[in-house]
Design an enzyme around this catalytic site. Sequence first.
Site, mmCIF file in Angstrom:
data_model
loop_
_atom_site.group_PDB
_atom_site.id
_atom_site.type_symbol
_atom_site.label_atom_id
_atom_site.label_comp_id
_atom_site.label_asym_id
_atom_site.label_seq_id
_atom_site.Cartn_x
_atom_site.Cartn_y
_atom_site.Cartn_z
ATOM 1 N N HIS A 228 0.811 -1.209 0.000
ATOM 2 C CA HIS A 228 0.000 0.000 0.000
ATOM 3 C C HIS A 228 0.853 1.271 0.000
ATOM 4 O O HIS A 228 0.344 2.360 -0.185
ATOM 5 C CB HIS A 228 -0.993 -0.033 1.157
ATOM 6 C CG HIS A 228 -2.143 -0.953 0.874
ATOM 7 N ND1 HIS A 228 -3.452 -0.639 1.130
ATOM 8 C CD2 HIS A 228 -2.173 -2.195 0.308
ATOM 9 C CE1 HIS A 228 -4.236 -1.643 0.758
ATOM 10 N NE2 HIS A 228 -3.475 -2.597 0.260
ATOM 11 N N SER B 199 -0.136 -1.120 -6.133
ATOM 12 C CA SER B 199 -0.105 -2.319 -6.958
ATOM 13 C C SER B 199 0.540 -2.062 -8.317
ATOM 14 O O SER B 199 0.339 -0.999 -8.915
ATOM 15 C CB SER B 199 -1.533 -2.821 -7.188
ATOM 16 O OG SER B 199 -2.190 -3.018 -5.963
ATOM 17 N N LYS C 157 -14.590 -8.258 -7.234
ATOM 18 C CA LYS C 157 -13.818 -9.153 -8.115
ATOM 19 C C LYS C 157 -13.115 -10.239 -7.279
ATOM 20 O O LYS C 157 -13.079 -11.410 -7.671
ATOM 21 C CB LYS C 157 -12.797 -8.347 -8.905
ATOM 22 C CG LYS C 157 -12.222 -9.098 -10.087
ATOM 23 C CD LYS C 157 -11.322 -8.208 -10.936
ATOM 24 C CE LYS C 157 -10.719 -9.009 -12.084
ATOM 25 N NZ LYS C 157 -9.802 -8.205 -12.898
ATOM 26 N N ASP C 158 -12.591 -9.847 -6.125
ATOM 27 C CA ASP C 158 -11.955 -10.827 -5.237
ATOM 28 C C ASP C 158 -12.971 -11.816 -4.672
ATOM 29 O O ASP C 158 -12.665 -12.997 -4.482
ATOM 30 C CB ASP C 158 -11.227 -10.119 -4.084
ATOM 31 C CG ASP C 158 -9.868 -9.572 -4.518
ATOM 32 O OD1 ASP C 158 -9.430 -9.900 -5.634
ATOM 33 O OD2 ASP C 158 -9.249 -8.825 -3.748
ATOM 34 N N GLU D 280 5.916 -33.826 0.003
ATOM 35 C CA GLU D 280 4.664 -33.353 -0.585
ATOM 36 C C GLU D 280 4.958 -32.700 -1.932
ATOM 37 O O GLU D 280 6.072 -32.217 -2.166
ATOM 38 C CB GLU D 280 4.009 -32.339 0.363
ATOM 39 C CG GLU D 280 3.453 -32.993 1.616
ATOM 40 C CD GLU D 280 2.090 -33.609 1.379
ATOM 41 O OE1 GLU D 280 2.055 -34.748 0.880
ATOM 42 O OE2 GLU D 280 1.071 -32.973 1.677
#
Lengths: 253, 421
Positions: free
Chosen positions: B213, B217, B241-242, B285
């Site tokens: 922030h 972005s 959107k998220d 894994e």
Amino acid sequence: MKRKTLAAAFATLLFTTGAAVASEAPKLPAQSWSFSGTFGTFGRPDLQRGFQVYKQICSSCHAAHLLAYRNLTDIGFTPQQVTDFAADFEVEDGPNDEGEMFTRKAVAADRFVKPFPNEAAARAANNGAYPPDLSLMTKARVGGPDYVYALLTGYKEEPPAGFALMEGMHYNEYFPGHQVAMAPPLSEGGVDYADGTTATVEQMAKDVVTFLSWAAEPEMEVRKRLGVKVMIFLVALTALLFALKRKIWSDVH
Amino acid sequence: MDAKTWKNPIIAWVDKRLPIFTMMQHDLVDYPTPRNLNYWWNFGSLAGIVLVIMIATGVVLAMHYTPHTQHAFESVERIMRDVNYGWLLRYLHMNGASMFFIVVYIHMFRGLYYGSYKAPRELLWQIGVIILLAMMATAFMGYVLPWGQMSYWGAKVITNLFSAIPLVGDAIVTWLWGGFAVDNPTLNRFFALHYLLPFLLFALVFLHLVALHTSKSNNPLGIDVKGPQDTIPFTPYYTVKDMFGLGAFLIFYLAFVFFAPNFFGEPDNYIKANPMQTPPHIVPEWYFLPFYAILRAITFDILFIPAKLLGVIAMFAAVLVLLFLPWLDRSAVRSARFRPIYKQVFWLFVADCILLGVVGGHPPEGVWVPLGQAATAFYFAFFLVIMPLLSFIERPRPLPSSISAAVTGKGVGISAHGVAE
């Protein structure tokens, strides 16, 4: 296009890692199980026949220590039947008020009583081999139920020419290394099915594998039923969210 | 931060003394976000949500789990069988680990493709790399807790790596184990650390967000925001959107949880740990397989350094090299969209990582050895040779004048691809 490639490559990665371990054993014939797939369930008569095979044959050598007698009500036995099954076994309890250990009849709340008190006793009674616990067997082998079925039906009376079979061992097509200490456990008519089903080797193998699959994943039916509801909800929710996203973004595009 | 006047008197009272509502308004609502972010930008918030799911399910699992070699395996099965919805909690947690890595790996590849690590976001990227390291440590220790065969032997193999360190290696391994074998003290400390690390992760994620922030972005064009016309407020645009992305992700995640819960797992881990019996193939894994392949790729000594130590160094270097990425890549252009050669090499690198994963899943014999070595060589060459070299030889395509110009199609020198999103 590139996204598709990435997705495909990613799927390949996931798939191959799972399959990597399975490469050496012969290919397992795939059986059709009533409990496979999204909506699969265990047939109650199959489970009860499978329990009979487990009880009369397997349990003389193999423990299933994660199961409790009370769990058997889940496969359709009445509480009275479960109490009766349990009462055939003795468990050590105590100490009592005098500080003495004592034995009592098993009750529904007890775990399945093991055939041998410990690993050494089990080995001593089985030519040095240790019959593994069966509680999680179908989850603990590559191939799962198909493997256990193949193992139970994969015995050959004579090993192929040139195969050096050790004393006291048995030839099995699907066991890693082909030499298994366990004698063929199932034979024609090995149990007398309470429901009159003919006890062929294949029938008994299928039934006992169904029972063991339930023993390994007793939550499976509840899990899949809940899963279907959750999926329906999520698809509807996501569709609504997509519509909302389109609406909100309409003034940006 | 503007002092906003809050209508609700209680909120106003609190906010004047502790401006949490102003901060929320600032960072979750007003936060100016580039208007052209594509769906690859969803994975950051998804990773945060998966972390919260992991902590929530993990805390409840810990209430029912017993960290003792004699009881751990049975206590996990008790969770599966006797705890109400215990199977759901455990399968959410178990598959959540795989989901976490899927989401974070995509998030990182996105950063790599669009140059999100370049100035002024170097620290943001580096905190991300530290987060990856913390995740790996957490996941590794978590996998040990059920005390199955793969738990035990995986712990043994990985902790043994430290014995490669000259002089003090063996002492370090004994110190890590809390004894002379992987045993109860090992399990106890792994449980304690597995519980601790996610909270450190949470703090790191907070720092990651503060850094984000501050520098804001990046975006698919990789060019700086020139003014308010290039951005839209985070809420409602990216919140919704998220949310949509989360819905789609949950369908993917929960399909495994409900219908194929052991897809990512190894059957061997449903066998209780047995120190006397080594499984035929010890594999970690899936999310560690590329690094496992790099570890095993070094089969030769160099001068006086033994192969084992080199393998360990290479494996750690494979992650740590990411910390230097902002300075290895000297190209002034961020987004691969405008870097014709890098764009091709990037996909080769993705393929290389997948190949390393496949190699890691196979026993180190036959063709897998040279294949793993070649893939490892390319992995390091990508960062140490190709990246620096490309900065000089590549001629980037012309950049659009601004985000808004590109989005509305009025910019100069935009590729058709740039407008599509």
